[in-house]
Design a protein around this motif. Sequence first.
Motif, PDB file in Angstrom:
ATOM      1  N   ALA A  62       0.815  -1.203   0.000  1.00 40.79           N
ATOM      2  CA  ALA A  62       0.000   0.000   0.000  1.00 40.79           C
ATOM      3  C   ALA A  62       0.856   1.263   0.000  1.00 40.79           C
ATOM      4  O   ALA A  62       0.524   2.251  -0.653  1.00 40.79           O
ATOM      5  CB  ALA A  62      -0.910  -0.003   1.229  1.00 40.79           C
ATOM      6  N   PHE A  63       1.982   1.208   0.718  1.00 44.26           N
ATOM      7  CA  PHE A  63       2.806   2.419   0.853  1.00 44.26           C
ATOM      8  C   PHE A  63       3.878   2.531  -0.222  1.00 44.26           C
ATOM      9  O   PHE A  63       4.304   3.615  -0.574  1.00 44.26           O
ATOM     10  CB  PHE A  63       3.457   2.456   2.242  1.00 44.26           C
ATOM     11  CG  PHE A  63       2.525   2.931   3.325  1.00 44.26           C
ATOM     12  CD1 PHE A  63       2.556   4.261   3.731  1.00 44.26           C
ATOM     13  CD2 PHE A  63       1.605   2.069   3.910  1.00 44.26           C
ATOM     14  CE1 PHE A  63       1.695   4.714   4.712  1.00 44.26           C
ATOM     15  CE2 PHE A  63       0.743   2.515   4.887  1.00 44.26           C
ATOM     16  CZ  PHE A  63       0.768   3.847   5.298  1.00 44.26           C
ATOM     17  N   ALA A  64       4.402   1.400  -0.687  1.00 39.41           N
ATOM     18  CA  ALA A  64       5.496   1.424  -1.664  1.00 39.41           C
ATOM     19  C   ALA A  64       5.169   0.512  -2.833  1.00 39.41           C
ATOM     20  O   ALA A  64       5.800  -0.513  -3.037  1.00 39.41           O
ATOM     21  CB  ALA A  64       6.803   1.000  -1.001  1.00 39.41           C
ATOM     22  N   PRO A  65       4.161   0.905  -3.622  1.00 30.25           N
ATOM     23  CA  PRO A  65       3.693   0.001  -4.688  1.00 30.25           C
ATOM     24  C   PRO A  65       4.755  -0.282  -5.748  1.00 30.25           C
ATOM     25  O   PRO A  65       4.710  -1.317  -6.392  1.00 30.25           O
ATOM     26  CB  PRO A  65       2.506   0.750  -5.283  1.00 30.25           C
ATOM     27  CG  PRO A  65       2.692   2.171  -4.880  1.00 30.25           C
ATOM     28  CD  PRO A  65       3.402   2.156  -3.552  1.00 30.25           C
ATOM     29  N   SER A  66       5.726   0.631  -5.923  1.00 32.21           N
ATOM     30  CA  SER A  66       6.671   0.389  -7.024  1.00 32.21           C
ATOM     31  C   SER A  66       7.917  -0.383  -6.561  1.00 32.21           C
ATOM     32  O   SER A  66       8.839  -0.559  -7.343  1.00 32.21           O
ATOM     33  CB  SER A  66       7.072   1.710  -7.667  1.00 32.21           C
ATOM     34  OG  SER A  66       7.428   2.652  -6.689  1.00 32.21           O
ATOM     35  N   TYR A  67       7.934  -0.830  -5.297  1.00 32.55           N
ATOM     36  CA  TYR A  67       9.105  -1.588  -4.841  1.00 32.55           C
ATOM     37  C   TYR A  67       8.729  -3.017  -4.465  1.00 32.55           C
ATOM     38  O   TYR A  67       7.709  -3.239  -3.828  1.00 32.55           O
ATOM     39  CB  TYR A  67       9.755  -0.902  -3.635  1.00 32.55           C
ATOM     40  CG  TYR A  67      10.461   0.362  -4.052  1.00 32.55           C
ATOM     41  CD1 TYR A  67      11.793   0.325  -4.439  1.00 32.55           C
ATOM     42  CD2 TYR A  67       9.766   1.562  -4.116  1.00 32.55           C
ATOM     43  CE1 TYR A  67      12.437   1.480  -4.857  1.00 32.55           C
ATOM     44  CE2 TYR A  67      10.399   2.720  -4.536  1.00 32.55           C
ATOM     45  CZ  TYR A  67      11.732   2.680  -4.909  1.00 32.55           C
ATOM     46  OH  TYR A  67      12.363   3.795  -5.336  1.00 32.55           O
ATOM     47  N   PRO A  68       9.549  -3.971  -4.897  1.00 32.20           N
ATOM     48  CA  PRO A  68       9.249  -5.370  -4.535  1.00 32.20           C
ATOM     49  C   PRO A  68       9.368  -5.573  -3.021  1.00 32.20           C
ATOM     50  O   PRO A  68      10.141  -4.883  -2.356  1.00 32.20           O
ATOM     51  CB  PRO A  68      10.303  -6.176  -5.286  1.00 32.20           C
ATOM     52  CG  PRO A  68      11.381  -5.211  -5.617  1.00 32.20           C
ATOM     53  CD  PRO A  68      10.765  -3.852  -5.686  1.00 32.20           C
ATOM     54  N   PHE A  69       8.580  -6.486  -2.496  1.00 33.38           N
ATOM     55  CA  PHE A  69       8.630  -6.824  -1.066  1.00 33.38           C
ATOM     56  C   PHE A  69       9.775  -7.802  -0.873  1.00 33.38           C
ATOM     57  O   PHE A  69       9.620  -9.001  -1.011  1.00 33.38           O
ATOM     58  CB  PHE A  69       7.289  -7.447  -0.658  1.00 33.38           C
ATOM     59  CG  PHE A  69       7.201  -7.765   0.811  1.00 33.38           C
ATOM     60  CD1 PHE A  69       7.252  -6.743   1.750  1.00 33.38           C
ATOM     61  CD2 PHE A  69       7.056  -9.067   1.250  1.00 33.38           C
ATOM     62  CE1 PHE A  69       7.166  -7.034   3.105  1.00 33.38           C
ATOM     63  CE2 PHE A  69       6.962  -9.358   2.605  1.00 33.38           C
ATOM     64  CZ  PHE A  69       7.021  -8.333   3.534  1.00 33.38           C
TER      65      PHE A  69
END
Lengths: 112, 889
Positions: free
Chosen positions: B737-744
């Motif tokens: 939700a907070f960092a949609p453009s970064y992989p988890f």
Amino acid sequence: MLSKALTAAALRPIMLSILDRGEAYGYAIIRRIEELSDGRIQWTAGTLYPLLHRLETESLVASYWQPSESGPRRKYYRLTPKGAKALEAEKRQWLDVHALLLKLWGPEPAFG
Amino acid sequence: MSTFDLEKAISVWRRSFEHRRALSSDDLEELERHLRDHVAWLEARGTPLREAFEQAARQVGEQGATEAEYRKVYWEKARRQGTLTSTFTRELAMLKNYVKIALRNVARHPGYSFINVFGLALGMAACLLILLFVQDELSYDRFHANAERIHRVVPGPKADGQPSNANGAFSWAPTLKEDFSEIEHAVRFRKMGWGEKRVVARGDQRFAEEHFFFADSTVFDVFTFPFVAGDPAGALDEPNTLVLTETMAAKYFGKEAPLGQVLQIDAYNDGQFNDYRVTGVLADVPANSHLQFDLLASFSSQTGQTEGWGFDPVFTYILLHKGADAAAVDARLPAFMERHAPDRWYGLHLQPLTDVRLRSDVRAELQPGGDIAYVYLFSAIAVFVLLLACINFMNLATARSAGRAKEVGVRKVLGAARGQLLRQFLGEAVLLSLGAAALALALAALLLPLLNAVADKSMGLGDLGVLPLLSGVLGLALLVGLLSGSYPAFFLSAFRPAGVLKGTGGEAGSGAARLRRGLVVFQFAVTIVLLACTAVVYQQMDFVRSKNLGFSRDQVVVLPLNDEIRQRYDAFRSALREGPGVFEATATEQVPGRAGNGGGYLIEGLDEEDGFTRLFVNETFAETYGIEMAAGRSFSTTRPTDAQQAYVVNEAFVREMGWASPEEAIGKQMQLLGWDERAAGHIIGVAKDFHLFSFRNGVPSTVLNVMPLPYLNFFSVRLNPAEARAALTHLEQTWAAFAPSYPFDFYFIDDDFAKLHEADARLGQVFQSFAFLALLVACLGLFGLAAFTAERRTKEIGIRKVLGASVPGVVALLSKEFANLVIVAFVVAVPVAYYAMSRWLENFAFRVELSWSLFLLAGLAALLIALLTVSYQAIRAALADPVDALRYE
């Protein structure tokens, strides 16, 4: 019949002489000797073939197989040039012995 | 009247010759023709066929006589040929005979032979594998054409005179190149982050890449990384150019031509994607390179600061001119630092590229290093295992020699010279060892995947080169054969035939028995040493796994920070804490286990700047990591001045400063230099020591202070172990939700710590495997010897039983001898193992205590295994019916 010792001594010169007259296979050689000696000299296969082997290893004799019309193929033997030379030497020796014996058996020579 | 069948008669006649193989087939054919001729001749003269045949057969000669004549001829022929073709045929005949005897021996004693060959093969396979391992370790970084002229520039505290770090500062490379005419090229690698991956995108395609570097355009002048496409010259000259490996090219472009294509990369994890144009494709970096990268971007692409003398994740390498003296350059480095950065705490050193893998012990290394000590150690083990196998071979062969004494006697009586006997026994040994070599190759090929898994390598048997491999194995087999065959050979060939045949001289003399016992002791000593070492290494690794790190290692999850998170940090943290199973979260510059940076500090009581390990954190660090305070307090959000003026140090720091107690440190003045965000302040608390590095390094004197978010790179979350699964799911959803453009892209910190000790853990595993192998080889040998002893004493046991000995009594009798040997071996082994392990443990700042019980345990294990091995034979011998035993022979 020849004595054993003499038979043995005569094997080589006789064999070489026979082959000098032309190529032949083992059985023919035995027949020939028998005929020429009027049956007085008889060789067995056990004498003949080992002798041929020996001469062959000394390269006095060469052999080759030849087909035959009367049955299985036959092994023919012939004299090599080296064999011919050996025959010359044999011949000289026999003639020496022969000459000596003739002299000894002839009329008594005069000494003096 | 039955008709006479000539063909049948001839065939019978022929067969009798054939049966006895007296004549060659050629001669038999001639003789048969002769027979036929004579039969025909006789028949033509009126002799009945049957009679003709019998007469002819007689004439051809009595079988015996004819054969005898022929045999004479054959002999002559053979002799003649023998002299003609020198002694070759005779030798060949003897060789054939040796091989025949050897094979017969193998067939007669399959059990012994198996133990012999298999034991040796195992030893050789182990040796081969270790050789492969050692060769791989030694081959690191040697594939560069200029490997001998490349050096890494590494810093270390001035006082130590030793390098302490692999990384360094931006300005070294250009300044060095300017100052030293000996330097042909200098190149910098800038590693992006300490393990946080970078997002690389091609349109919608996004991947997180770990091995992304910026590199100077000179990189391909210094290093040899072959290009598959593109031109190394000028590949990284321009800003925003990129070179990648074949694997990467395939990953992003598939079958498309990669040259000229563009990738978008967020190099700084700040949400800013820049375009990079592909100018070259490299063959994948070989596994035996300490530099491992997937993507190299041009150094000039960097935004932000790229100069200075402070520490960054920058790795500096230089290429010296041909003939330039590295030592001379090294000697002038102090003057160089004096000229350019006199007030820095570190000095520079040159480290040959070929030393990086095995002879370097610095922090912040790009790849976990190997250790030359291990290479020596493994080489020694290889030699030992091989030696063990050879000893077995010798032992069994000598033990069995008594059984072959009669054979030797007969051979000697028949005229065998000593040399011939020597050759026979050596030949037998070599034949067996060649068999073992073939088996060893197969075993090695079979075991290699296991070794690769344990050592995390991808070696192939072909790595040694097919020719060197084969000639090496062949040479080894010959050597081992000669070595292990020599004792029995000399021993057996020295028998005196008369004595042997009388049955008195054939016993292996007391000298041989002593030697045999000595060899068993040696074998078990080596085995016990290996066992004890394995146990110690295992203990230490267990200690490493379970020791208190000074912080709570359970369930701390780490994620790289990025700008999307930084911008909404507080909201993100709150959202996380609202969910299930999240205790606390914090942001830090570096993470325990991956820390590597240092900072210069002014401290009350010190005249000048001093360097310490620094850790930039925010206020929730201590809570998240569960760090305990020895004195004072940790940072707090409720005290605004903490953000600029407060410092927390650790106990090691207090000790280094020579302060009497943690309490004394509280309130001392200090300031971090070189950062505008930091003002002069004072120490507010002392943390109990916690680990930043591997256990080898110990806990460095460390200073913690709060820094603003832009300086912080990692986000750590402490989960509740009971709800870990739910917490992770919650974390992932919040992250999305907070960092949609970064992989988890997360990891657990205890996994990361375990990785730090991977090399040591591997050592343990390798030790374990080889200890097992050694034990196996030793037991195989013992088994063989026990079997032999039991067999030799069959009669004695029979008599004892008849006279009333019990089965346990007999077993004890047979076992006692070997048990004594193992005990002697134990006495020999303990000091050696103790010494070796205390040396190894010295490598660790934190280590287990060596305990005697451990060594005793290793000895007992060896004894137990030895007894088990022996008892099988002993019990079999003891249970045998004495009547059979006494009837035997």
